[in-house]
Motif scaffolding. Structure first.
Motif, PDB file in Angstrom:
ATOM      1  N   PRO A  20      69.252  19.513  -5.902  1.00  0.00           N
ATOM      2  CA  PRO A  20      68.770  18.624  -6.967  1.00  0.00           C
ATOM      3  C   PRO A  20      69.344  17.217  -6.861  1.00  0.00           C
ATOM      4  CG  PRO A  20      70.427  20.122  -7.823  1.00  0.00           C
ATOM      5  CD  PRO A  20      70.158  20.544  -6.403  1.00  0.00           C
ATOM      6  N   PHE A  21      68.629  16.285  -7.442  1.00  0.00           N
ATOM      7  CA  PHE A  21      69.099  14.901  -7.544  1.00  0.00           C
ATOM      8  C   PHE A  21      69.963  14.750  -8.799  1.00  0.00           C
ATOM      9  CE2 PHE A  21      65.329  14.619  -4.957  1.00  0.00           C
ATOM     10  CZ  PHE A  21      65.637  13.650  -4.008  1.00  0.00           C
ATOM     11  N   ASN A  22      70.809  13.733  -8.786  1.00  0.00           N
ATOM     12  CA  ASN A  22      71.598  13.422  -9.965  1.00  0.00           C
ATOM     13  C   ASN A  22      70.712  12.914 -11.089  1.00  0.00           C
ATOM     14  OD1 ASN A  22      74.139  14.079  -8.965  1.00  0.00           O
ATOM     15  ND2 ASN A  22      74.392  12.093  -7.997  1.00  0.00           N
ATOM     16  N   ASP A  23      71.081  13.229 -12.303  1.00  0.00           N
ATOM     17  CA  ASP A  23      70.400  12.698 -13.476  1.00  0.00           C
ATOM     18  C   ASP A  23      70.821  11.246 -13.657  1.00  0.00           C
ATOM     19  OD1 ASP A  23      69.223  12.129 -15.841  1.00  0.00           O
ATOM     20  OD2 ASP A  23      70.216  13.695 -17.013  1.00  0.00           O
ATOM     21  N   VAL A  24      69.853  10.339 -13.589  1.00  0.00           N
ATOM     22  CA  VAL A  24      70.179   8.911 -13.656  1.00  0.00           C
ATOM     23  C   VAL A  24      70.594   8.488 -15.049  1.00  0.00           C
ATOM     24  CG1 VAL A  24      68.664   8.333 -11.738  1.00  0.00           C
ATOM     25  CG2 VAL A  24      67.753   8.311 -14.071  1.00  0.00           C
ATOM     26  N   GLY A  25      70.426   9.358 -16.061  1.00  0.00           N
ATOM     27  CA  GLY A  25      70.753   8.978 -17.424  1.00  0.00           C
ATOM     28  C   GLY A  25      72.231   8.988 -17.723  1.00  0.00           C
ATOM     29  N   GLU A  26      72.976   9.930 -17.177  1.00  0.00           N
ATOM     30  CA  GLU A  26      74.396  10.072 -17.468  1.00  0.00           C
ATOM     31  C   GLU A  26      75.150  10.221 -16.146  1.00  0.00           C
ATOM     32  OE1 GLU A  26      74.975  13.251 -20.185  1.00  0.00           O
ATOM     33  OE2 GLU A  26      73.867  12.307 -21.811  1.00  0.00           O
ATOM     34  N   VAL A  27      75.580   9.103 -15.597  1.00  0.00           N
ATOM     35  CA  VAL A  27      76.247   9.105 -14.304  1.00  0.00           C
ATOM     36  C   VAL A  27      77.430   8.144 -14.332  1.00  0.00           C
ATOM     37  CG1 VAL A  27      74.148   9.685 -13.032  1.00  0.00           C
ATOM     38  CG2 VAL A  27      74.739   7.291 -13.410  1.00  0.00           C
ATOM     39  N   VAL A  28      78.237   8.239 -13.309  1.00  0.00           N
ATOM     40  CA  VAL A  28      79.263   7.243 -13.014  1.00  0.00           C
ATOM     41  C   VAL A  28      78.926   6.684 -11.638  1.00  0.00           C
ATOM     42  CG1 VAL A  28      81.702   6.857 -12.496  1.00  0.00           C
ATOM     43  CG2 VAL A  28      81.055   8.260 -14.456  1.00  0.00           C
ATOM     44  N   THR A  35      63.079  27.029   4.165  1.00  0.00           N
ATOM     45  CA  THR A  35      62.583  25.763   3.627  1.00  0.00           C
ATOM     46  C   THR A  35      63.652  25.117   2.765  1.00  0.00           C
ATOM     47  OG1 THR A  35      60.338  26.648   3.582  1.00  0.00           O
ATOM     48  CG2 THR A  35      60.753  24.650   2.300  1.00  0.00           C
ATOM     49  N   ILE A  36      63.865  23.824   2.953  1.00  0.00           N
ATOM     50  CA  ILE A  36      64.816  23.086   2.130  1.00  0.00           C
ATOM     51  C   ILE A  36      64.131  21.822   1.614  1.00  0.00           C
ATOM     52  CG2 ILE A  36      65.801  21.850   4.111  1.00  0.00           C
ATOM     53  CD1 ILE A  36      68.528  21.994   2.603  1.00  0.00           C
ATOM     54  N   MET A  37      64.334  21.563   0.327  1.00  0.00           N
ATOM     55  CA  MET A  37      63.737  20.399  -0.316  1.00  0.00           C
ATOM     56  C   MET A  37      64.786  19.739  -1.205  1.00  0.00           C
ATOM     57  SD  MET A  37      60.650  20.559   0.892  1.00  0.00           S
ATOM     58  CE  MET A  37      59.691  19.448  -0.127  1.00  0.00           C
ATOM     59  N   GLY A  38      64.442  18.548  -1.687  1.00  0.00           N
ATOM     60  CA  GLY A  38      65.340  17.855  -2.604  1.00  0.00           C
ATOM     61  C   GLY A  38      66.114  16.736  -1.936  1.00  0.00           C
ATOM     62  N   ALA A  39      67.358  16.557  -2.357  1.00  0.00           N
ATOM     63  CA  ALA A  39      68.176  15.418  -1.937  1.00  0.00           C
ATOM     64  C   ALA A  39      68.889  15.684  -0.621  1.00  0.00           C
ATOM     65  CB  ALA A  39      69.182  15.071  -3.028  1.00  0.00           C
ATOM     66  N   VAL A  40      68.105  15.880   0.455  1.00  0.00           N
ATOM     67  CA  VAL A  40      68.643  16.044   1.803  1.00  0.00           C
ATOM     68  C   VAL A  40      67.916  15.084   2.731  1.00  0.00           C
ATOM     69  CG1 VAL A  40      69.395  18.438   1.523  1.00  0.00           C
ATOM     70  CG2 VAL A  40      67.056  17.951   2.249  1.00  0.00           C
ATOM     71  N   ASN A  41      68.497  14.849   3.897  1.00  0.00           N
ATOM     72  CA  ASN A  41      67.926  13.877   4.833  1.00  0.00           C
ATOM     73  C   ASN A  41      66.673  14.387   5.526  1.00  0.00           C
ATOM     74  OD1 ASN A  41      69.681  11.355   5.068  1.00  0.00           O
ATOM     75  ND2 ASN A  41      71.210  12.977   5.110  1.00  0.00           N
ATOM     76  N   GLN A  42      66.570  15.706   5.764  1.00  0.00           N
ATOM     77  CA  GLN A  42      65.414  16.250   6.470  1.00  0.00           C
ATOM     78  C   GLN A  42      64.853  17.420   5.670  1.00  0.00           C
ATOM     79  OE1 GLN A  42      66.371  17.169  10.577  1.00  0.00           O
ATOM     80  NE2 GLN A  42      67.761  15.439  10.727  1.00  0.00           N
ATOM     81  N   THR A  91      75.537  18.091  -5.672  1.00  0.00           N
ATOM     82  CA  THR A  91      75.995  19.185  -4.818  1.00  0.00           C
ATOM     83  C   THR A  91      76.725  20.277  -5.583  1.00  0.00           C
ATOM     84  OG1 THR A  91      78.035  17.956  -4.326  1.00  0.00           O
ATOM     85  CG2 THR A  91      76.164  17.657  -2.823  1.00  0.00           C
ATOM     86  N   GLU A  92      76.853  20.129  -6.895  1.00  0.00           N
ATOM     87  CA  GLU A  92      77.547  21.146  -7.673  1.00  0.00           C
ATOM     88  C   GLU A  92      76.640  22.319  -8.060  1.00  0.00           C
ATOM     89  OE1 GLU A  92      80.956  19.403 -10.326  1.00  0.00           O
ATOM     90  OE2 GLU A  92      79.158  18.183 -10.637  1.00  0.00           O
ATOM     91  N   ASP A  93      75.342  22.189  -7.846  1.00  0.00           N
ATOM     92  CA  ASP A  93      74.427  23.262  -8.240  1.00  0.00           C
ATOM     93  C   ASP A  93      73.230  23.295  -7.298  1.00  0.00           C
ATOM     94  OD1 ASP A  93      73.389  25.391  -9.639  1.00  0.00           O
ATOM     95  OD2 ASP A  93      72.462  24.151 -11.194  1.00  0.00           O
ATOM     96  N   ILE A  94      73.474  23.728  -6.052  1.00  0.00           N
ATOM     97  CA  ILE A  94      72.389  23.899  -5.086  1.00  0.00           C
ATOM     98  C   ILE A  94      71.749  25.264  -5.318  1.00  0.00           C
ATOM     99  CG2 ILE A  94      71.863  24.164  -2.634  1.00  0.00           C
ATOM    100  CD1 ILE A  94      73.927  22.100  -2.009  1.00  0.00           C
ATOM    101  N   LEU A  95      70.426  25.290  -5.329  1.00  0.00           N
ATOM    102  CA  LEU A  95      69.690  26.518  -5.627  1.00  0.00           C
ATOM    103  C   LEU A  95      69.174  27.150  -4.340  1.00  0.00           C
ATOM    104  CD1 LEU A  95      67.580  25.261  -8.679  1.00  0.00           C
ATOM    105  CD2 LEU A  95      69.895  26.207  -8.670  1.00  0.00           C
TER     106      LEU A  95
END
Length: 393
Positions: A206-214, A131-138, A166-170
């Motif tokens: 995981p998705f990026n944190d929208v609070g502290e991004v570039v 099972t895969i969830m989160g910020a992926v296409n499928q 992509t720096e911390d996939i669980l």
């Protein structure tokens, strides 16, 4: 009658040849039935479809090909890890390597068949769901084969989204959690992090944190990368994954730090540029220009170069003896241009700026005196004409 006997003998000869070739020497005349090349349990091809290393551990769902003298069987490992071999019994091979399972099976069938004429090989690998969830296409459950690694599986599900961290996939495996730096794996080639998937694995991107991004803005896409102090623009560019897409030939980069004026940087200098938290970086395709006019040899537009200052553009335009002092140089900037004074060797020049190079005071005074002389000539000529007309009257 002779023709009928000849036809019967012809077909008998063909039957005897087939029996000798495929039946291991058995004769149809003896009443024995020919043994089929494979039993009715055949479900998969009789060879492994992928390369398997020697450390591969067998489990439920794997298929084995077994040769017993002149018999060929394909058997599946049951959920309890055992395999059943007709006329021989069952043996547990789950959790064993192929070599260990081969030894156990040969020990079992050697009681009935000649061991030197028996052989065991891996036929087809087991398949299971992860099972895969989160910020992926499928997202969701997907069927994979054994020996599938994480990087290959992520490509199978269409890759990650542009706002994926992509720096911390669980990888959740039982009670353990495996942290995988997928960016380091895919960009820097750190294959030690490319884990082999196992049955029951649960993967979360995981998705990026929208609070502290570039935010990186390209003509064809807009993406964000988590902000991290000390990370260069080149690092953000690599993390965005855009380097794998088509290179559209970017011409200029504009960095917009919060609450500050935009600054520009050349592509070759991205490793030395450090955007601030919540900065926006625009990659431009169109060629940018700077306009130069005034007391120079060649007026017009010049290709924008982020590393150039006003002095460079003035030198490229060709200075002459009529040029004024540097503190007189002005730059017209903005949609409604306003003149600003710049330090010609320090202050940045932006695309669309108009650099005005004034004449020296001496040249300006000379032009003014020539204008006055011309004006006096016109006035005196007009006075002479006027006087002549009055005298004629």
């Amino acid at each position: 009658m002779p023709h009928f006997l000849a036809i019967v003998l012809f077909f008998c000869g063909i039957s005897l040849a087939q029996s000798s070739l495929f039946g291991g020497g058995a004769s149809l005349l003896s009443g024995e039935q020919s043994i089929p090349s494979r039993s009715a349990t055949v479900l998969q091809p009789a060879y492994s479809e992928v390369q398997v290393d020697s450390s591969y551990v067998l489990g439920p769902g794997d298929f084995l090909d077994i040769m017993l003298e002149n018999k060929y069987l394909t058997v599946q490992i049951y959920p309890d890890g055992s395999v059943a071999i007709e006329e021989c019994g069952a043996v547990v091979v789950g959790g064993k390597t192929v070599a260990e399972a081969r030894q156990l099976i040969l020990d079992l069938v050697g009681k009935r068949y000649k061991r030197e004429y028996c052989f065991v090989q891996l036929s087809s690998l087991k398949r299971f769901r992860v099972t895969i969830m989160g910020a992926v296409n499928q997202i969701g459950q997907h069927t994979v084969e054994a020996q599938t690694r994480l990087s290959y599986f992520i490509r199978q599900v269409g890759g990650t989204l542009t706002n994926a961290n992509t720096e911390d996939i669980l990888v959740l495996r039982g009670k353990d959690t495996i942290h995988v730096d997928y960016h380091k794996l895919s960009v820097e080639g750190d294959f030690s992090a490319d884990v082999m998937l196992e049955q029951g694995d649960r993967i979360y991107v995981p998705f990026n944190d929208v609070g502290e991004v570039v935010t990186l803005i390209f003509p064809h896409i807009r993406t964000t990368v988590p902000y991290k102090q000390g990370r260069s623009l080149q690092d953000y560019y690599n993390l965005s994954g855009v380097e794998r897409t088509q290179n559209y030939g970017y011409k200029a980069i504009c960095i917009k730090d919060p609450g500050k004026d935009p600054r520009w940087a050349p592509l070759a200098d991205m490793a030395n540029v450090y955007p601030e938290k919540n900065a926006e970086v625009e990659f431009h395709l169109n060629q940018r220009f700077v306009y130069v006019g005034g007391a120079i040899s060649r007026m017009g537009q010049f290709d924008y170069n982020p590393s150039w200052h006003a002095l460079d553009y003035i030198a490229a335009a060709g200075m002459n003896t009529m040029t004024g002092s540097w503190d007189q140089v002005r730059v017209w900037r903005g949609n409604q241009p306003k003149a600003i004074t710049v330090k010609v060797a320090e202050d940045p020049i932006l695309p669309g700026d108009y650099i005005e190079i004034p004449k020296s005071r001496y040249e300006s005074f000379k032009d003014f005196t020539l204008f006055l002389a011309s004006l006096l000539s016109v006035v005196s000529a007009a006075f002479v004409i006027y006087t002549s007309l009055n005298n004629d009257n």
